[in-house]
Design an enzyme around this catalytic site. Structure first.
Site, mmCIF file in Angstrom:
data_model
loop_
_atom_site.group_PDB
_atom_site.id
_atom_site.type_symbol
_atom_site.label_atom_id
_atom_site.label_comp_id
_atom_site.label_asym_id
_atom_site.label_seq_id
_atom_site.Cartn_x
_atom_site.Cartn_y
_atom_site.Cartn_z
ATOM 1 N N ASP A 210 0.406 -22.067 17.497
ATOM 2 C CA ASP A 210 1.583 -21.433 16.920
ATOM 3 C C ASP A 210 2.651 -22.457 16.527
ATOM 4 O O ASP A 210 3.301 -22.319 15.496
ATOM 5 C CB ASP A 210 2.159 -20.438 17.944
ATOM 6 C CG ASP A 210 3.269 -19.578 17.372
ATOM 7 O OD1 ASP A 210 3.096 -19.077 16.248
ATOM 8 O OD2 ASP A 210 4.308 -19.410 18.042
ATOM 9 N N GLU B 76 12.312 -22.396 23.223
ATOM 10 C CA GLU B 76 12.819 -21.068 22.875
ATOM 11 C C GLU B 76 13.130 -20.294 24.141
ATOM 12 O O GLU B 76 12.405 -20.423 25.130
ATOM 13 C CB GLU B 76 11.770 -20.297 22.086
ATOM 14 C CG GLU B 76 11.473 -20.896 20.742
ATOM 15 C CD GLU B 76 10.425 -20.092 20.002
ATOM 16 O OE1 GLU B 76 10.814 -19.222 19.220
ATOM 17 O OE2 GLU B 76 9.231 -20.326 20.229
ATOM 18 N N ARG C 94 0.820 -1.204 0.000
ATOM 19 C CA ARG C 94 0.000 0.000 0.000
ATOM 20 C C ARG C 94 0.855 1.256 0.000
ATOM 21 O O ARG C 94 0.564 2.210 -0.681
ATOM 22 C CB ARG C 94 -0.902 -0.008 1.223
ATOM 23 C CG ARG C 94 -2.319 0.326 0.859
ATOM 24 C CD ARG C 94 -3.283 0.045 1.951
ATOM 25 N NE ARG C 94 -2.684 -0.695 3.046
ATOM 26 C CZ ARG C 94 -3.188 -0.699 4.273
ATOM 27 N NH1 ARG C 94 -4.252 -0.017 4.541
ATOM 28 N NH2 ARG C 94 -2.635 -1.422 5.239
ATOM 29 N N LYS D 191 1.871 -20.003 7.215
ATOM 30 C CA LYS D 191 0.967 -20.305 8.306
ATOM 31 C C LYS D 191 0.540 -19.014 9.023
ATOM 32 O O LYS D 191 1.260 -18.036 8.916
ATOM 33 C CB LYS D 191 1.607 -21.296 9.269
ATOM 34 C CG LYS D 191 2.706 -20.679 10.161
ATOM 35 C CD LYS D 191 3.128 -21.639 11.216
ATOM 36 C CE LYS D 191 2.767 -21.185 12.583
ATOM 37 N NZ LYS D 191 3.664 -20.189 13.174
ATOM 38 N N LYS E 210 14.332 -26.663 7.083
ATOM 39 C CA LYS E 210 15.557 -26.754 7.879
ATOM 40 C C LYS E 210 16.354 -27.987 7.461
ATOM 41 O O LYS E 210 15.786 -29.071 7.300
ATOM 42 C CB LYS E 210 15.210 -26.837 9.376
ATOM 43 C CG LYS E 210 14.649 -25.528 9.939
ATOM 44 C CD LYS E 210 14.386 -25.648 11.419
ATOM 45 C CE LYS E 210 13.614 -24.453 11.954
ATOM 46 N NZ LYS E 210 14.432 -23.302 12.284
ATOM 47 N N HIS F 65 4.637 -27.082 13.237
ATOM 48 C CA HIS F 65 6.027 -27.543 13.250
ATOM 49 C C HIS F 65 6.165 -28.883 13.978
ATOM 50 O O HIS F 65 6.810 -29.812 13.486
ATOM 51 C CB HIS F 65 6.935 -26.518 13.930
ATOM 52 C CG HIS F 65 6.806 -25.124 13.381
ATOM 53 N ND1 HIS F 65 6.587 -24.866 12.047
ATOM 54 C CD2 HIS F 65 6.867 -23.907 13.983
ATOM 55 C CE1 HIS F 65 6.522 -23.554 11.867
ATOM 56 N NE2 HIS F 65 6.682 -22.959 13.022
ATOM 57 N N ASP G 67 5.610 -24.425 5.778
ATOM 58 C CA ASP G 67 5.928 -24.626 7.189
ATOM 59 C C ASP G 67 7.448 -24.578 7.220
ATOM 60 O O ASP G 67 8.126 -25.505 6.740
ATOM 61 C CB ASP G 67 5.424 -25.996 7.654
ATOM 62 C CG ASP G 67 5.723 -26.244 9.124
ATOM 63 O OD1 ASP G 67 6.828 -25.879 9.576
ATOM 64 O OD2 ASP G 67 4.874 -26.810 9.817
ATOM 65 N N HIS G 68 8.003 -23.508 7.768
ATOM 66 C CA HIS G 68 9.445 -23.297 7.554
ATOM 67 C C HIS G 68 10.296 -24.387 8.210
ATOM 68 O O HIS G 68 11.449 -24.568 7.844
ATOM 69 C CB HIS G 68 9.875 -21.892 7.990
ATOM 70 C CG HIS G 68 10.051 -21.715 9.468
ATOM 71 N ND1 HIS G 68 9.005 -21.511 10.326
ATOM 72 C CD2 HIS G 68 11.155 -21.734 10.239
ATOM 73 C CE1 HIS G 68 9.468 -21.398 11.567
ATOM 74 N NE2 HIS G 68 10.769 -21.529 11.544
ATOM 75 N N LYS H 3 7.990 -21.024 25.285
ATOM 76 C CA LYS H 3 8.766 -19.783 25.220
ATOM 77 C C LYS H 3 9.320 -19.506 26.606
ATOM 78 O O LYS H 3 8.801 -19.984 27.603
ATOM 79 C CB LYS H 3 7.874 -18.638 24.762
ATOM 80 C CG LYS H 3 7.321 -18.874 23.352
ATOM 81 C CD LYS H 3 7.199 -17.604 22.567
ATOM 82 C CE LYS H 3 6.593 -17.828 21.198
ATOM 83 N NZ LYS H 3 7.581 -18.068 20.149
HETATM 84 C C1 BG6 Z 1 7.098 -19.626 14.171
HETATM 85 C C2 BG6 Z 1 6.311 -19.202 15.370
HETATM 86 O O1 BG6 Z 1 6.294 -20.334 13.277
HETATM 87 O O2 BG6 Z 1 8.165 -20.461 14.593
HETATM 88 C C3 BG6 Z 1 7.185 -18.483 16.369
HETATM 89 O O3 BG6 Z 1 5.243 -18.353 14.970
HETATM 90 C C4 BG6 Z 1 8.380 -19.337 16.714
HETATM 91 O O4 BG6 Z 1 6.459 -18.147 17.546
HETATM 92 C C5 BG6 Z 1 9.077 -19.822 15.463
HETATM 93 O O5 BG6 Z 1 9.251 -18.535 17.479
HETATM 94 C C6 BG6 Z 1 10.175 -20.807 15.769
HETATM 95 O O6 BG6 Z 1 10.933 -20.991 14.616
HETATM 96 P P1 BG6 Z 1 12.486 -21.256 14.686
HETATM 97 O O7 BG6 Z 1 12.900 -21.446 13.274
HETATM 98 O O8 BG6 Z 1 13.096 -20.064 15.351
HETATM 99 O O9 BG6 Z 1 12.628 -22.485 15.520
#
Ligand code: BG6
Length: 507
Positions: free
Chosen positions: A254, A235, A63, A167, A201, A259, A196-197, A359
């Protein structure tokens, strides 16, 4: 440095990868956080690695940007977040490829303009595919997908198009089903790349190689030899500035739904006969369908929810979740979940997968630990040999990527005493060179049209089916128990495992 060709380092590029077809990548939400932190740096690093198509252009849709401010933001994003640092020559090669289409996602005119721009460039530059990346808030997913289809850029588009979605795919089973149906009305499933990242990895991908390219593991990878599996996504960070999102999501949505369930599927699945997208995803879906869905009254016995209080992490005093920005007063959102996952099939029945995420735990650590059964009989009667811990295989996803196997060995000396020792493989020492970022791998795969590392619609739905019963009782059941920031999580999580001497590995 030459740009656009593979670098000379033989260790990082020993397999020449095929280049994707000439592409326009359209990033919706190009001015946002995800684009800056992940996408633009990924495009830049693919360029450096010689993996971008030729030609390739990136059109940002936003935008508030014009082309100058978009390029300026992109440069800053690369300077701040690129894995490989910043190189002026590489930037000069990338900069002219960045363009902007300004507008509001709610305005159909924007999509007409975009369509015309794409058509013009296709002819002028010889572009043969378009990839749309939705780096936007989830409420826009369906709207953008339908608006693209309305201007002929959805299913059946010529040249072909793909849709990449981040996601969360829905916030519960019902909304996920609805979102999938809406997307399916605009794009064919084969065009949809749900990201889904975790699947990007290196170590997560290596899980499949370890399991299916090494003959010694398969015979013992089952209920007869494995006592239980532990999957941890820990984390040290809190929720940062994401309170508004996080407070309505919680750890279950989340991280567990996506994941963690992906890791469960990859550890538990049967061997695919081929390494192609649908064969692998069929196996993962089959595994996810075998995960037991708890009845509401069973949930408290199998799931523990926690929320961080104040405390100390990494030598720094941190505030409680309830004192974070944009968190509702008295919020019952969990920042920690431990769950016993039962896989009801012939391979795993009776061998639980204990999963947890949280977390503000002591450190960042993602790992999969496969704990084998103890030996049936110890032949060292009469000697005080010390503790004989069962064998354990640990796949460390991050931060120290690698794998280790715990064995018991004799301590050198006159007496028969034993101690656990580790056989270790570490990425850092076995392979030279950095691993690509998850986003680089995934973006490159999507440009090549390889959906193996993306989540299929039925897979997302199967993941939601597992967590939905927990979400249901979350509303009515007791709130999460508070754990001190920097601790191992709520003590109730220990009770989940407290049978047959099981205990969580230390974070
Ligand atoms: C994300 C979550 O999908 O994955 C975050 O929304 C989380 O809350 C993160 O911190 C963790 O990813 P990574 O790659 O840091 O383990």
């Amino acid at each position: 440095m030459s740009v656009g060709t593979a670098p000379a380092n033989p260790f990082t590029q020993d397999v020449k990868q095929p280049l994707p077809d000439p592409t326009t990548l359209v990033i919706f939400g190009a001015g946002g956080d995800l684009a800056s932190r992940k996408l633009i740096p990924a495009v830049y690093n693919l360029l450096l690695a010689g993996l971008l198509p030729d030609p390739m252009r990136v059109i940002g849709v936003a935008r508030r940007h014009d082309v100058h401010s978009f390029r300026k933001t992109a440069r800053e994003a690369i300077e701040a977040h690129s894995r490989t640092g910043f190189d002026e020559d590489a930037w000069k090669a990338l900069e002219p490829r960045l363009e902007i289409v300004q507008g509001d996602f709610g305005n159909p005119e924007l999509f007409k303009t975009l369509g015309e721009r794409l058509e013009r460039d296709d002819a002028r530059l010889g572009i043969t595919q378009h990839v749309f990346y939705l780096a936007v808030a989830p409420r826009f997913f369906a709207q953008i997908a339908k608006a693209l289809a309305a201007v002929g850029l959805g299913s059946g588009a010529d040249p072909p198009t793909r849709l990449m979605i981040e996601k969360p795919f829905g916030h519960d089973l019902e909304s996920a089903l609805r979102l999938n149906a809406e997307v399916a009305s605009a794009f064919d499933e084969s065009q949809v790349f749900r990201l889904d990242h975790y699947l990007g990895k290196e170590t997560v991908q290596n899980l499949q190689v370890l399991r299916f390219a090494n003959g010694i593991l398969e015979p013992i990878w089952n209920r007869r030899y494995v006592d239980h599996v532990q999957i941890t996504v820990a984390e040290d960070l809190g929720i940062g500035h994401r309170g508004a999102y996080y407070d309505s999501a919680g750890a279950l949505r989340d991280v567990i739904q996506n994941h963690v369930m992906q890791l469960v599927a990859l550890v538990g699945m049967e061997a695919p006969v081929r390494f192609d997208a649908d064969t692998i995803r069929d196996e993962k879906v089959k595994l996810l369908h075998s995960v037991r869905r708890y009845k509401p009254e069973e949930v408290p016995d199998f799931v523990v929810r926690g929320q961080y209080g104040g405390g100390w992490v990494g030598g720094e005093e941190v505030r409680a979740y309830l004192d974070e920005e944009d968190v509702a007063d008295g919020s019952r959102t969990e920042t920690y979940v431990a769950m016993r996952v039962e896989v009801d099939n012939w391979r795993w029945a009776g061998t639980p997968f204990y999963v947890r995420t949280g977390k503000r735990l002591p450190r960042r650590m993602t790992e999969i630990a496969v704990q084998f059964r103890p030996v049936p009989h110890l032949p060292f009667a009469g000697s005080d040999i010390g503790d004989v811990e069962p064998n354990e295989m640990v796949l460390s996803v991050q931060p120290d990527e690698g794998a280790s196997l715990r064995l018991v060995a004799k301590v050198p000396g006159q007496t028969m005493s034993v101690r656990p020792v580790q056989m270790e493989f570490k990425y850092g020492t076995s392979f030279l060179g950095d691993s690509p970022e998850a986003y680089e791998r995934l973006l490159h795969d999507a440009l090549r049209g390889d959906a193996t590392l993306f989540t299929r619609a039925d897979e997302v739905e199967a993941e939601w089916r597992i967590v939905q019963p927990v979400l249901d009782v979350r509303q009515s059941g007791p709130g999460p128990s508070v754990y001190e920031a920097g601790s191992q999580g709520p003590p109730e999580a220990d009770e989940l495992l407290a049978v047959r001497g099981r205990s969580w590995r230390q974070v």
